[in-house]
Design a protein around this motif. Structure first.
Motif, PDB file in Angstrom:
ATOM      1  N   VAL A   1      12.093   8.308  -0.324  1.00 11.13           N
ATOM      2  CA  VAL A   1      10.884   7.956  -1.059  1.00 11.13           C
ATOM      3  C   VAL A   1      10.171   6.853  -0.292  1.00 11.13           C
ATOM      4  O   VAL A   1      10.789   5.870   0.110  1.00 11.13           O
ATOM      5  CB  VAL A   1      11.219   7.471  -2.486  1.00 11.13           C
ATOM      6  N   THR A   2       8.887   7.040  -0.080  1.00  9.60           N
ATOM      7  CA  THR A   2       8.119   5.989   0.585  1.00  9.60           C
ATOM      8  C   THR A   2       6.998   5.545  -0.338  1.00  9.60           C
ATOM      9  O   THR A   2       6.578   6.264  -1.247  1.00  9.60           O
ATOM     10  CB  THR A   2       7.506   6.463   1.920  1.00  9.60           C
ATOM     11  N   THR A   3       6.538   4.340  -0.092  1.00 10.97           N
ATOM     12  CA  THR A   3       5.299   3.903  -0.700  1.00 10.97           C
ATOM     13  C   THR A   3       4.499   3.171   0.359  1.00 10.97           C
ATOM     14  O   THR A   3       4.963   2.990   1.485  1.00 10.97           O
ATOM     15  CB  THR A   3       5.534   3.060  -1.961  1.00 10.97           C
ATOM     16  N   VAL A   4       3.289   2.753   0.003  1.00  8.19           N
ATOM     17  CA  VAL A   4       2.261   2.574   1.014  1.00  8.19           C
ATOM     18  C   VAL A   4       2.113   1.158   1.559  1.00  8.19           C
ATOM     19  O   VAL A   4       1.151   0.869   2.270  1.00  8.19           O
ATOM     20  CB  VAL A   4       0.913   3.081   0.465  1.00  8.19           C
ATOM     21  N   SER A   5       3.046   0.290   1.226  1.00 10.85           N
ATOM     22  CA  SER A   5       3.105  -1.025   1.873  1.00 10.85           C
ATOM     23  C   SER A   5       4.464  -1.645   1.580  1.00 10.85           C
ATOM     24  O   SER A   5       5.079  -1.344   0.548  1.00 10.85           O
ATOM     25  CB  SER A   5       1.986  -1.962   1.373  1.00 10.85           C
ATOM     26  N   PRO A   6       4.948  -2.506   2.459  1.00  7.91           N
ATOM     27  CA  PRO A   6       6.239  -3.160   2.217  1.00  7.91           C
ATOM     28  C   PRO A   6       6.264  -3.999   0.937  1.00  7.91           C
ATOM     29  O   PRO A   6       7.252  -3.975   0.197  1.00  7.91           O
ATOM     30  CB  PRO A   6       6.425  -4.028   3.465  1.00  7.91           C
TER      31      PRO A   6
ATOM     32  N   HIS B   1      11.264   3.192   0.988  1.00  7.04           N
ATOM     33  CA  HIS B   1      10.736   2.562   2.201  1.00  7.04           C
ATOM     34  C   HIS B   1       9.261   2.200   1.988  1.00  7.04           C
ATOM     35  O   HIS B   1       8.502   3.001   1.449  1.00  7.04           O
ATOM     36  CB  HIS B   1      10.825   3.518   3.403  1.00  7.04           C
ATOM     37  N   GLY B   2       8.874   1.026   2.417  1.00  9.14           N
ATOM     38  CA  GLY B   2       7.469   0.638   2.387  1.00  9.14           C
ATOM     39  C   GLY B   2       6.861   0.782   3.770  1.00  9.14           C
ATOM     40  O   GLY B   2       7.207   0.039   4.688  1.00  9.14           O
ATOM     41  N   ILE B   3       5.976   1.759   3.935  1.00  6.74           N
ATOM     42  CA  ILE B   3       5.307   1.999   5.222  1.00  6.74           C
ATOM     43  C   ILE B   3       3.814   1.808   5.003  1.00  6.74           C
ATOM     44  O   ILE B   3       3.191   2.539   4.229  1.00  6.74           O
ATOM     45  CB  ILE B   3       5.596   3.413   5.758  1.00  6.74           C
ATOM     46  N   LEU B   4       3.249   0.834   5.673  1.00  6.80           N
ATOM     47  CA  LEU B   4       1.846   0.478   5.461  1.00  6.80           C
ATOM     48  C   LEU B   4       0.930   1.626   5.877  1.00  6.80           C
ATOM     49  O   LEU B   4       1.069   2.195   6.957  1.00  6.80           O
ATOM     50  CB  LEU B   4       1.497  -0.770   6.267  1.00  6.80           C
ATOM     51  N   ASN B   5      -0.002   1.964   4.982  1.00 10.54           N
ATOM     52  CA  ASN B   5      -1.029   2.937   5.349  1.00 10.54           C
ATOM     53  C   ASN B   5      -1.840   2.424   6.515  1.00 10.54           C
ATOM     54  O   ASN B   5      -1.955   1.198   6.731  1.00 10.54           O
ATOM     55  CB  ASN B   5      -1.987   3.176   4.175  1.00 10.54           C
ATOM     56  N   GLY B   6      -2.440   3.329   7.228  1.00 10.06           N
ATOM     57  CA  GLY B   6      -3.397   2.962   8.264  1.00 10.06           C
ATOM     58  C   GLY B   6      -4.790   3.384   7.841  1.00 10.06           C
ATOM     59  O   GLY B   6      -5.013   3.865   6.735  1.00 10.06           O
ATOM     60  N   ILE B   7      -5.733   3.202   8.734  1.00 11.99           N
ATOM     61  CA  ILE B   7      -7.085   3.707   8.528  1.00 11.99           C
ATOM     62  C   ILE B   7      -7.458   4.556   9.730  1.00 11.99           C
ATOM     63  O   ILE B   7      -6.864   4.436  10.810  1.00 11.99           O
ATOM     64  CB  ILE B   7      -8.118   2.569   8.339  1.00 11.99           C
ATOM     65  N   ASP B   8      -8.415   5.433   9.535  1.00 16.76           N
ATOM     66  CA  ASP B   8      -8.895   6.269  10.634  1.00 16.76           C
ATOM     67  C   ASP B   8      -9.890   5.446  11.450  1.00 16.76           C
ATOM     68  O   ASP B   8     -11.031   5.241  11.046  1.00 16.76           O
ATOM     69  CB  ASP B   8      -9.553   7.536  10.083  1.00 16.76           C
ATOM     70  N   GLU B   9      -9.431   4.971  12.595  1.00 17.07           N
ATOM     71  CA  GLU B   9     -10.270   4.069  13.392  1.00 17.07           C
ATOM     72  C   GLU B   9     -11.361   4.804  14.165  1.00 17.07           C
ATOM     73  O   GLU B   9     -12.213   4.168  14.777  1.00 17.07           O
ATOM     74  CB  GLU B   9      -9.393   3.255  14.345  1.00 17.07           C
ATOM     75  N   ALA B  10     -11.356   6.137  14.110  1.00 14.87           N
ATOM     76  CA  ALA B  10     -12.480   6.888  14.678  1.00 14.87           C
ATOM     77  C   ALA B  10     -13.618   6.962  13.660  1.00 14.87           C
ATOM     78  O   ALA B  10     -14.796   6.840  14.005  1.00 14.87           O
ATOM     79  CB  ALA B  10     -12.041   8.291  15.082  1.00 14.87           C
TER      80      ALA B  10
ATOM     81  N   GLY C   1      -0.420  -4.175  -0.680  1.00 16.20           N
ATOM     82  CA  GLY C   1      -0.873  -4.101   0.702  1.00 16.20           C
ATOM     83  C   GLY C   1      -1.873  -5.178   1.078  1.00 16.20           C
ATOM     84  O   GLY C   1      -2.054  -5.481   2.266  1.00 16.20           O
ATOM     85  N   LEU C   2      -2.516  -5.783   0.070  1.00 16.97           N
ATOM     86  CA  LEU C   2      -3.425  -6.898   0.361  1.00 16.97           C
ATOM     87  C   LEU C   2      -2.638  -8.068   0.932  1.00 16.97           C
ATOM     88  O   LEU C   2      -3.078  -8.734   1.879  1.00 16.97           O
ATOM     89  CB  LEU C   2      -4.174  -7.317  -0.908  1.00 16.97           C
ATOM     90  N   ALA C   3      -1.450  -8.308   0.373  1.00 15.43           N
ATOM     91  CA  ALA C   3      -0.593  -9.396   0.865  1.00 15.43           C
ATOM     92  C   ALA C   3      -0.080  -9.105   2.277  1.00 15.43           C
ATOM     93  O   ALA C   3       0.206 -10.026   3.046  1.00 15.43           O
ATOM     94  CB  ALA C   3       0.586  -9.600  -0.082  1.00 15.43           C
ATOM     95  N   ASP C   4       0.035  -7.810   2.623  1.00 13.11           N
ATOM     96  CA  ASP C   4       0.574  -7.427   3.927  1.00 13.11           C
ATOM     97  C   ASP C   4      -0.473  -7.404   5.033  1.00 13.11           C
ATOM     98  O   ASP C   4      -0.122  -7.297   6.211  1.00 13.11           O
ATOM     99  CB  ASP C   4       1.229  -6.045   3.839  1.00 13.11           C
ATOM    100  N   THR C   5      -1.760  -7.460   4.678  1.00 11.51           N
ATOM    101  CA  THR C   5      -2.803  -7.303   5.698  1.00 11.51           C
ATOM    102  C   THR C   5      -3.774  -8.477   5.802  1.00 11.51           C
ATOM    103  O   THR C   5      -4.378  -8.672   6.867  1.00 11.51           O
ATOM    104  CB  THR C   5      -3.626  -6.027   5.416  1.00 11.51           C
TER     105      THR C   5
END
Length: 493
Positions: free
Chosen positions: A219-224, A251-260, A414-418
């Motif tokens: 199981v994952t979620t979108v930030s640590p 597992h907490g795996i931070l989402n990314g953004i599409d940098e294109a 995720g606000l705390a992580d970024t």
């Protein structure tokens, strides 16, 4: 030669075809990052009316007979192409369930579609069949990656068969649990052995989100930070005990953004482009365009005044109560201007519109979602308001950082992580990129905004803050590698 890992990515929404929130963005960006990293990806989603209207090269892969609520549906599986996707899309086409206008989950009046239990059970059963290559098209999944409650039954259903593919389940937001009744459970003829406290049962009904948590391999979620938060009663929505039991596979795996897509140097939605190394005049021209869009002054004096932007669902989670309570103070004690874009709870929509009518030269409001305007707000604002009470990951704060628009956020998820607060210590270390507050109340938000305005008035500090935020990469590549490692790790079990 290494054979590509075959990933069936199941989601109920995918940008740009259908999007209600961050899941839609992730549903587009993560599969593409996996594809670039060498995975053999198929993306499957329901064939909503709006989706069918946008795709081309439609090919029928076959038909599935899928059990619904006391009836069986003949479901077409379509393989389609779309210019924005680098791999085939599979659509689960059941017109009686998915061919309807508007939002994929709720009616025009904001109430859930009454047959959502059946709709997403049929979708999950079809995904399960596709993963097992029931149609005989010679593509069988090594990994099925299910997302949020709408696909929560997929890991459970796959577990009913010998040697299932590896099952990954991602929680994007615990607030939406996919809760349905025992009557729904029985009508859908779901396996009776699931109906236990250790299974899908949840306070007399059943939860599709819980099914995903219990039956997935990982199981994952979108930030640590959110991975830690959802194991507590404050953020777990009644499922924190379950998550504590299964913490070993969380597992907490931070989402990314599409940098294109989100790149101020190339963004097609912007009237002017800019970069971390050359922010002006592009940033100022976008501010001018944003002010003009809302009928505000664009003279030199107006351009010097800080402009706060907010693009958000207008719901309590996003901190709207704090913002509305703080606005009178900001209007009385600062010269800041504000623009709001979003839709949601009618009471928040009405309150914002009332402020806009009362202060047309300082507050601009657009009720609804406009992709082009969302990009312009990110580029044209000086600061971005995102005081969410909880935020599993959040994408807008990452867009804001990339666009040189420092965010104002509450320390959560995720606000705390970024976002790294512009304290004196962090500024000295050269790592500050925004403004973070630790107490969720109006007074603290007001003080944080005043601190942000004070920084804005110090050009050297301000430019350093923008430069730090813009130079950090929030792309998907690192997160995609984390997912691939998880896929392969579970494959060895």
């Amino acid at each position: 030669m290494t054979v590509s890992i075959r990933v069936l990515f199941a989601a109920s929404e995918v940008y740009p075809l259908v999007k209600t929130g961050g899941l839609g963005d992730v549903g587009y960006s993560l599969p593409h990052a996996l594809h670039r990293a060498g995975a053999d990806v198929r993306l499957v989603l329901p064939a909503y009316r709006t989706v069918l209207a946008q795709v081309e090269n439609i090919r029928i892969l076959g038909w599935l007979e899928v059990r619904g609520a006391k009836r069986t549906h003949s479901v077409r599986i379509l393989e389609v192409r779309h210019p924005d996707f680098a791999f085939p899309l599979w659509l689960v086409d059941c017109q009686v369930l998915f061919d309807r206008p508007g939002n994929p989950y709720v009616r025009a009046d904001g109430q859930d579609w009454p047959d959502n239990a059946e709709r997403f059970t049929v979708f999950a059963r079809a995904v399960t069949d596709l993963a097992r290559d029931v149609l005989g098209i010679h593509w069988q999944a090594d990994v099925v990656h299910a997302n949020d409650w709408q696909t929560g039954l997929v890991p459970a259903l796959l577990g009913e068969f010998p040697h299932p593919p590896k099952r990954i389940f991602t929680i994007h937001n615990m607030a939406y649990g996919g809760h349905f009744s025992l009557a729904d459970f029985n009508r859908l003829a779901l396996p009776l052995h699931w109906w236990t406290h250790e299974g899908v049962e949840f306070y007399g009904g059943f939860s599709m989100l819980k099914a995903g948590i219990v039956y997935a391999d990982e199981v994952t979620t979108v930030s640590p930070t959110y991975a830690r938060e959802i194991c507590t009663s404050e953020f777990g929505y009644g499922l924190h005990g379950v998550l504590q039991v299964y913490r070993h596979k969380l597992h907490g795996i931070l989402n990314g953004i599409d940098e294109a897509v989100w790149d101020p140097a190339t963004d097609a939605y912007l009237p002017a482009h800019y970069s971390a190394n050359r922010r002006q005049p592009g940033k100022a021209l976008n501010k001018q365009a944003l002010l003009a869009r809302f009928g505000m002054a664009t003279d030199d004096l107006a351009m010097q005044v800080p402009l706060f932007g907010m693009v958000s669902r207008l719901v309590q989670q996003k901190g709207l109560d704090l913002v509305l309570a703080a606005l009178p103070h900001w209007l009385a004690h600062t010269d800041a201007r504000f623009v709001f874009v979003g839709s949601g709870d009618s009471k928040y929509e009405a309150s914002l519109c009332e402020f806009a009518v009362g202060y047309p030269h300082r507050i601009g409001v657009c009720i609804g979602y406009d992709e082009a305007l969302a990009h312009l707000v990110e580029a044209g604002s000086d600061l971005f308001l995102m005081p969410s009470q909880f935020e599993p990951c959040g994408l807008n704060q990452m867009y804001s950082l990339r666009y040189g628009t420092p965010p104002v956020v509450y320390r959560t998820g995720g606000l705390a992580d970024t976002v790294i607060d512009a304290s004196m210590e962090h500024q000295t270390q050269g790592i500050a990129n925004g403004f973070v507050f630790d107490k969720f109340d109006v007074e603290t938000l007001i003080a944080t905004v005043e601190r942000a305005i004070a920084c804005y008035d110090q050009p050297r500090l301000w430019q350093a803050l923008l430069r730090t935020g813009m130079k950090h990469s929030f792309g998907w590549e690192h997160s995609a590698q984390s997912y691939l490692a998880l896929y392969r790790a579970t494959s060895s079990k």
